[in-house]
Scaffold this active site. Structure first.
Site, PDB file in Angstrom:
ATOM      1  N   LYS A  65       6.965  19.786 -13.906  1.00 55.67           N
ATOM      2  CA  LYS A  65       7.273  18.813 -12.836  1.00 55.67           C
ATOM      3  C   LYS A  65       7.867  17.569 -13.496  1.00 55.67           C
ATOM      4  O   LYS A  65       7.363  17.095 -14.514  1.00 55.67           O
ATOM      5  CB  LYS A  65       6.022  18.441 -12.046  1.00 55.67           C
ATOM      6  CG  LYS A  65       6.343  17.428 -10.935  1.00 55.67           C
ATOM      7  CD  LYS A  65       5.194  17.273  -9.950  1.00 55.67           C
ATOM      8  CE  LYS A  65       4.161  16.272 -10.419  1.00 55.67           C
ATOM      9  NZ  LYS A  65       3.229  15.879  -9.337  1.00 55.67           N
ATOM     10  N   ASP A 161       0.617  -3.773   7.465  1.00 51.98           N
ATOM     11  CA  ASP A 161       1.499  -2.813   8.152  1.00 51.98           C
ATOM     12  C   ASP A 161       1.326  -1.393   7.614  1.00 51.98           C
ATOM     13  O   ASP A 161       1.486  -0.422   8.348  1.00 51.98           O
ATOM     14  CB  ASP A 161       2.974  -3.228   7.999  1.00 51.98           C
ATOM     15  CG  ASP A 161       3.285  -4.473   8.809  1.00 51.98           C
ATOM     16  OD1 ASP A 161       2.422  -4.882   9.618  1.00 51.98           O
ATOM     17  OD2 ASP A 161       4.382  -5.044   8.615  1.00 51.98           O
ATOM     18  N   GLY A 215      -5.772   6.150  -8.030  1.00 43.55           N
ATOM     19  CA  GLY A 215      -4.553   5.379  -8.292  1.00 43.55           C
ATOM     20  C   GLY A 215      -4.227   5.197  -9.759  1.00 43.55           C
ATOM     21  O   GLY A 215      -3.053   5.123 -10.133  1.00 43.55           O
ATOM     22  N   ALA A 216      -5.246   5.126 -10.623  1.00 37.24           N
ATOM     23  CA  ALA A 216      -4.980   4.864 -12.046  1.00 37.24           C
ATOM     24  C   ALA A 216      -4.495   6.137 -12.720  1.00 37.24           C
ATOM     25  O   ALA A 216      -5.255   7.086 -12.899  1.00 37.24           O
ATOM     26  CB  ALA A 216      -6.245   4.345 -12.724  1.00 37.24           C
TER      27      ALA A 216
HETATM   28  N1  NAD Z   1      -4.102  10.865  -9.270  1.00 36.18           N
HETATM   29  C1  NAD Z   1      -2.976  11.444  -8.931  1.00 36.18           C
HETATM   30  O1  NAD Z   1      -2.827  12.669  -9.005  1.00 36.18           O
HETATM   31  C2  NAD Z   1      -1.858  10.629  -8.384  1.00 36.18           C
HETATM   32  C3  NAD Z   1      -0.772  11.249  -7.765  1.00 36.18           C
HETATM   33  C4  NAD Z   1       0.232  10.458  -7.213  1.00 36.18           C
HETATM   34  C5  NAD Z   1       0.162   9.085  -7.314  1.00 36.18           C
HETATM   35  N2  NAD Z   1      -0.879   8.500  -7.961  1.00 36.18           N
HETATM   36  C6  NAD Z   1      -0.990   7.046  -8.085  1.00 36.18           C
HETATM   37  O2  NAD Z   1      -1.572   6.584  -6.882  1.00 36.18           O
HETATM   38  C7  NAD Z   1      -1.143   5.249  -6.614  1.00 36.18           C
HETATM   39  C8  NAD Z   1      -0.607   5.175  -5.203  1.00 36.18           C
HETATM   40  O3  NAD Z   1       0.528   6.012  -5.058  1.00 36.18           O
HETATM   41  P1  NAD Z   1       1.394   5.936  -3.701  1.00 36.18           P
HETATM   42  O4  NAD Z   1       2.498   6.919  -3.867  1.00 36.18           O
HETATM   43  O5  NAD Z   1       0.489   6.068  -2.523  1.00 36.18           O
HETATM   44  O6  NAD Z   1       1.936   4.436  -3.832  1.00 36.18           O
HETATM   45  P2  NAD Z   1       2.440   3.441  -2.685  1.00 36.18           P
HETATM   46  O7  NAD Z   1       3.081   2.308  -3.390  1.00 36.18           O
HETATM   47  O8  NAD Z   1       3.205   4.193  -1.657  1.00 36.18           O
HETATM   48  O9  NAD Z   1       1.082   2.926  -2.022  1.00 36.18           O
HETATM   49  C9  NAD Z   1       0.213   2.031  -2.660  1.00 36.18           C
HETATM   50  C10 NAD Z   1      -0.413   1.165  -1.595  1.00 36.18           C
HETATM   51  O10 NAD Z   1      -1.410   0.353  -2.207  1.00 36.18           O
HETATM   52  C11 NAD Z   1      -1.336  -0.947  -1.618  1.00 36.18           C
HETATM   53  N3  NAD Z   1      -1.937  -1.895  -2.553  1.00 36.18           N
HETATM   54  C12 NAD Z   1      -1.439  -2.315  -3.749  1.00 36.18           C
HETATM   55  N4  NAD Z   1      -2.309  -3.151  -4.340  1.00 36.18           N
HETATM   56  C13 NAD Z   1      -3.379  -3.253  -3.517  1.00 36.18           C
HETATM   57  C14 NAD Z   1      -4.599  -3.962  -3.579  1.00 36.18           C
HETATM   58  N5  NAD Z   1      -4.884  -4.730  -4.630  1.00 36.18           N
HETATM   59  N6  NAD Z   1      -5.459  -3.846  -2.551  1.00 36.18           N
HETATM   60  C15 NAD Z   1      -5.171  -3.068  -1.472  1.00 36.18           C
HETATM   61  N7  NAD Z   1      -4.020  -2.374  -1.362  1.00 36.18           N
HETATM   62  C16 NAD Z   1      -3.147  -2.455  -2.373  1.00 36.18           C
HETATM   63  C17 NAD Z   1       0.145  -1.173  -1.382  1.00 36.18           C
HETATM   64  O11 NAD Z   1       0.372  -2.178  -0.402  1.00 36.18           O
HETATM   65  C18 NAD Z   1       0.588   0.220  -0.911  1.00 36.18           C
HETATM   66  O12 NAD Z   1       0.499   0.379   0.480  1.00 36.18           O
HETATM   67  C19 NAD Z   1      -0.111   4.926  -7.703  1.00 36.18           C
HETATM   68  O13 NAD Z   1      -0.728   4.194  -8.724  1.00 36.18           O
HETATM   69  C20 NAD Z   1       0.325   6.282  -8.196  1.00 36.18           C
HETATM   70  O14 NAD Z   1       0.806   6.228  -9.525  1.00 36.18           O
HETATM   71  C21 NAD Z   1      -1.887   9.218  -8.479  1.00 36.18           C
END
Ligand code: NAD
Length: 317
Positions: A65, A161, A215-216
């Site tokens: 991927k 939003d 998220g991390a």
């Molecule tokens: N573990 C996994 O397998 C995996 C897979 C995909 C993505 N991720 C990670 O997950 C995270 C989210 O990915 P996504 O595609 O949903 O991103 P995204 O940017 O679409 O969504 C992130 C959301 O978090 C919100 N946000 C940011 N900081 C915040 C805070 N301090 N408090 C509250 N809300 C906050 C933002 O406003 C946004 O709506 C990223 O760090 C990404 O790298 C992890």
């Protein structure tokens, strides 16, 4: 040499979220038994974000991927995370197909949280708190909703939003948009932000909570107050990836924690025990594994072959 191209619409017609949960749970078990090959993902930093190369082989299929994380993309109307998956026959190396990987990434990430919730959350869990309501959140809630009955859903996002947009997709659930502290008081808490400083504090978490820390997934990222990890029973998806880039990476580096209870994959095959008491806090630290993508790609590929789905092109001149 025939080569199939599968777009997101075709993939979504072939499989649903419950299929993805089944594929992810089974491949985690295969990993627990040592039946897969997966080097850690490789990061390529660029201005605006990063790319990750994620190769793996699972029984019957190999591939890679190629996925990005560009946090500023929302402002451009683009997903933050987009992916393509290239698949090959592991016996001959023959290229078989190219799959859109954006929805697969969302679905397999949600599925991993669902599998962890199924095996680690208290059985009487009925509330879910979602902190971060972006691109990965809707499939995660769908997946968790298929392993537990969500009586009440708390959504928190620093961008109101985004939370409101997510709420609209789940009109049949009792939903409240709240601040992060209230969402963190749910029975099952999912953190899904790109934060590099903790967004969830230890004194917001109630005894017996299960946290999916999703998220991390890069060095320096963290969402949880390290005090939570000190006292919790923590399960990683993969030690090498999690210690480098998962929720535990910063507290490990700082010496706040020294280790974890084990991996979710080992838990699924009985090598390590899961939740020990009703009051303990459990944490699933997910970095996202290439085997998740490859297991889902294999399922899609098999169905596409049977149903003659996708566009076939000839790679020979
Ligand atoms: N573990 C996994 O397998 C995996 C897979 C995909 C993505 N991720 C990670 O997950 C995270 C989210 O990915 P996504 O595609 O949903 O991103 P995204 O940017 O679409 O969504 C992130 C959301 O978090 C919100 N946000 C940011 N900081 C915040 C805070 N301090 N408090 C509250 N809300 C906050 C933002 O406003 C946004 O709506 C990223 O760090 C990404 O790298 C992890």
């Amino acid at each position: 040499m025939e080569f199939k191209v599968l777009d997101a619409k075709t993939i979504r017609e072939l499989i649903g979220i419950e299929d993805v949960i089944e594929a992810v749970e089974n491949i985690f078990k295969d990993y627990g038994h040592g039946d897969v090959r997966m080097p850690s993902k490789i990061y390529l930093d660029v201005s605006g974000g990063d790319f990750r190369a994620m190769p793996a082989s699972v029984p019957g299929l190999a591939g890679i991927k190629w996925v990005n994380v560009h946090p500023g993309n929302s402002a451009l109307g683009l997903p933050v995370v987009m992916a393509m998956i290239l698949i090959n026959d592991p016996k001959t190396g023959r290229p078989l197909g190219l799959l859109d990987g954006t929805w697969i990434t969302q679905a397999r990430t949600g599925a991993a949280a669902a599998v962890a919730t199924k095996h680690l959350a208290r059985p009487d869990s009925e509330t879910v708190g979602m902190i971060g309501c972006g691109g990965q959140s809707a499939t995660m809630l769908k997946a968790i909703g298929s392993v537990m009955k969500i009586e009440k859903l708390y959504l928190a996002d620093k961008d109101h939003d985004r939370a409101a947009g997510l709420a609209k997709k789940f009109e049949n659930i009792d939903i409240q948009i709240v601040d992060t502290a209230l969402a963190a008081a749910a029975d099952v808490v999912c953190t899904l932000t790109p934060s590099r400083t903790p967004v969830v504090m230890a004194d917001w978490i109630r005894p017996g909570t299960h946290i999916n820390a999703m998220g991390a997934d890069a060095a320096g990222k963290e969402e949880l107050d390290p005090e939570i990890l000190k006292d919790a029973r923590v399960f990683v998806d993969d030690w090498a990836q999690a210690s480098h880039s998962g929720e535990i990476n910063v507290p490990l580096k700082n010496g706040v924690i020294q280790g974890v209870a084990g991996s979710l994959c080992d838990l699924l095959v009985g090598k390590v025990k899961g939740r020990m008491t009703i009051d303990e806090v459990t944490v699933f630290d997910s970095t996202g594994l290439a085997i998740q993508d490859m297991a889902v790609a294999r399922m899609v590929w098999e169905k596409a072959q049977k149903q003659n789905a996708g566009v076939t092109i000839n790679l020979e001149p």
